[in-house]
Design an enzyme around this catalytic site. Structure first.
Site, mmCIF file in Angstrom:
data_model
loop_
_atom_site.group_PDB
_atom_site.id
_atom_site.type_symbol
_atom_site.label_atom_id
_atom_site.label_comp_id
_atom_site.label_asym_id
_atom_site.label_seq_id
_atom_site.Cartn_x
_atom_site.Cartn_y
_atom_site.Cartn_z
ATOM 1 N N CYS A 108 0.766 -1.267 0.083
ATOM 2 C CA CYS A 108 0.013 -0.078 -0.008
ATOM 3 C C CYS A 108 0.728 1.319 -0.025
ATOM 4 O O CYS A 108 1.219 1.954 1.097
ATOM 5 C CB CYS A 108 -1.009 -0.121 1.026
ATOM 6 S SG CYS A 108 -2.199 1.293 0.887
ATOM 7 N N ASP B 98 1.925 -9.706 -2.445
ATOM 8 C CA ASP B 98 3.078 -8.904 -1.930
ATOM 9 C C ASP B 98 4.318 -9.602 -2.168
ATOM 10 O O ASP B 98 5.390 -9.030 -2.536
ATOM 11 C CB ASP B 98 3.046 -8.382 -0.809
ATOM 12 C CG ASP B 98 1.752 -7.460 -0.355
ATOM 13 O OD1 ASP B 98 1.022 -6.967 -1.290
ATOM 14 O OD2 ASP B 98 1.555 -7.265 0.777
ATOM 15 N N LYS C 109 1.632 -3.207 -4.546
ATOM 16 C CA LYS C 109 1.161 -4.354 -3.574
ATOM 17 C C LYS C 109 0.035 -3.733 -3.005
ATOM 18 O O LYS C 109 0.206 -3.127 -2.074
ATOM 19 C CB LYS C 109 2.650 -4.657 -3.019
ATOM 20 C CG LYS C 109 3.556 -5.277 -3.786
ATOM 21 C CD LYS C 109 4.768 -5.441 -2.908
ATOM 22 C CE LYS C 109 6.158 -6.191 -3.977
ATOM 23 N NZ LYS C 109 5.770 -7.067 -4.750
ATOM 24 N N CYS D 117 -5.545 2.211 -5.157
ATOM 25 C CA CYS D 117 -4.976 2.700 -3.782
ATOM 26 C C CYS D 117 -5.930 3.807 -3.423
ATOM 27 O O CYS D 117 -6.178 4.805 -4.074
ATOM 28 C CB CYS D 117 -3.541 3.238 -3.972
ATOM 29 S SG CYS D 117 -3.011 4.107 -2.515
#
Ligand code: UQ1
Length: 441
Positions: free
Chosen positions: A190, A327, A335, A371
């Site tokens: 993130c 990830d 990720k 995001c």
């Protein structure tokens, strides 16, 4: 967690203790499975749920040593006091797919030529197919004095279960001074979270009437505020309007708790190679991250340590019965849990195709990631894009680079429900079909 959910949480745990669960470490384990999944996080569970439903009881094992499964995307909200920590967690025994075997241990090593993994207790588990979904390792020790200062005297991080609530505590106790927010130069999970923490703290200090006594600085190891300019340009405008100073190419290396100073290496630009030492009254740290050590040291890793998979099919580049997502994979996109929604659909299609031998056309991952950039307690910029092309892939038929209350509510209230009720049960393939429905693709 609300009272009803909390009671449900406790009574389910109680029931599991009384009647005995068919999962967990006290069950005898087979040593061979059709599919072994390493990791019970967002990626591992989404894949294991569907595969165990399709392949039946005990064909699938999930290896994970953790007692608790966290929905980490909630931690930005927890750090701002907008959600409780309890809402972000569930006992692993509750989220483990019914028909999968949970092997509550960690992986010590992989032997992909022998189709086995060795556990920390020495047991060997063999598989026909392996899915590696082990997540990312947060290297707290790489910042001098961070492990012993975290959670004390204004030093906090939304990236740890035991410090995320301290963020809110320290933000509320802050009386003005220097507030620093850091982001490392390594890949992280993130990539928006380091700056989200800043936007939410700044809003609280403004509302508390101490903003004019507060200097806010953001230190990023990178040369941009956000990888995709469509969103980065809006974020720059927000930083300017809210007087948030951005410092590029700066990597936090040390905390001096006695003098309350933070030391940065300057890794780019005119002053490359020099150091910067600054006093802090509040310090939100995001440490460097890497692939987990047990993957880095294995034959599955590429030169950078990530599980070396084909970016379209998610199949390992050397071992054809191995897949990876999330990830720990080498997939060249950012990720996030949102990326996993699209990756898991591709992986399951391709792996079931291998198992069933139906010779269907392989499914291809397009690099989708998202995001949700929380910019305040009522606003959010929902970045959605392909990490492969850099092009936006927005779900909704409006410009998502503008701050929105609708996408804020979606992220705070609806997406967590989708996560618990659908994504980790293997029934959420991400928003691609809504993108088509809304005609926004
Ligand atoms: C998403 O599907 C998802 O997983 C459940 C996330 O994980 C936390 C996300 O952050 C986002 C943005 C999505 C995408 C979903 C929609 C409805 C846009």
């Amino acid at each position: 967690m609300n009272a009803a959910r909390s009671t449900a949480f406790q009574s389910r745990r109680f029931l599991a203790q009384v009647v005995g669960s068919n999962k967990g470490q006290d069950q005898p384990k087979a040593s061979s499975y059709k599919v072994v999944v390493v990791g019970g996080g967002a990626g591992g569970l989404s894949v294991a749920s569907t595969l165990s439903e399709t392949l039946g009881n005990n064909a699938v094992a999930v290896i994970d040593p953790s007692d608790v499964h966290y929905y980490q995307p909630l931690w930005t909200f927890v750090g701002a006091g907008l959600k409780t920590f309890d809402e972000s967690k569930m006992p692993m025994s509750e989220v483990m797919p019914e028909k999968a075997q949970w092997i509550k241990n960690s992986v010590a090593s992989f032997s992909p030529n022998k189709n086995t993994v060795t556990l920390a207790n020495g047991d060997s588990i063999s598989y026909d197919y392996l899915v590696v979904a082990a997540g990312i390792q947060v290297n707290w020790g790489k910042i001098k004095n961070l492990p012993q200062t975290l959670g004390k005297n204004g030093v906090t991080s939304n990236y740890a279960a035991d410090s995320v609530e301290k963020t809110n505590e320290f933000v509320k106790a802050f009386k003005g001074g220097n507030a620093l927010f850091t982001m490392p130069s390594t890949p992280i999970k993130c990539a928006g979270a380091p700056q989200k923490a800043m936007y939410l703290a700044e809003e609280q200090w403004r509302k508390a009437g101490i903003r004019d006594k507060t200097n806010i600085n953001y230190f990023t190891g990178l040369g941009k505020i956000f990888a995709i300019d469509k969103y980065g340009n809006e974020l720059l405008k927000i930083c300017k309007a809210r007087n948030l100073n951005i410092n590029y190419f700066t990597d936090l290396t040390e905390i001096k708790p006695d003098t309350k100073e933070a030391v940065f290496n300057i890794i780019g630009g005119d002053k490359k190679g020099s150091q910067l030492t600054l006093p802090y009254d509040f310090l939100h740290v995001v440490p460097p991250m890497s692939s987990p050590d047990f993957i880095k040291s294995s034959e599955l890793a590429n030169a950078d340590g990530w599980v070396d998979v084909n970016k379209d099919t998610l199949r390992h580049n050397k071992f054809s019965n191995v897949y990876s997502l999330g990830d720990c994979s080498s997939l060249p996109t950012s990720k996030t849990a949102a990326a996993i929604t699209a990756q898991s659909a591709v992986l399951k299609h391709n792996l079931l195709n291998d198992i069933n031998g139906e010779g269907k056309e392989p499914s291809k991952y397009d690099g989708y990631t998202s995001c949700p950039l929380i910019t305040g307690s009522e606003t959010l910029i929902l970045a959605e894009f392909s990490g492969y092309t850099g092009k936006p892939q927005e779900t909704f038929p409006f410009d998502q680079s503008k701050e929105s209350y609708l996408t804020y509510l979606l992220t705070k209230e609806l997406i967590p429900e989708i996560y618990w009720k659908s994504m980790i049960k293997g029934t959420w393939d991400g928003p691609a079909k809504y993108r088509k429905l809304f005609g926004s693709a």
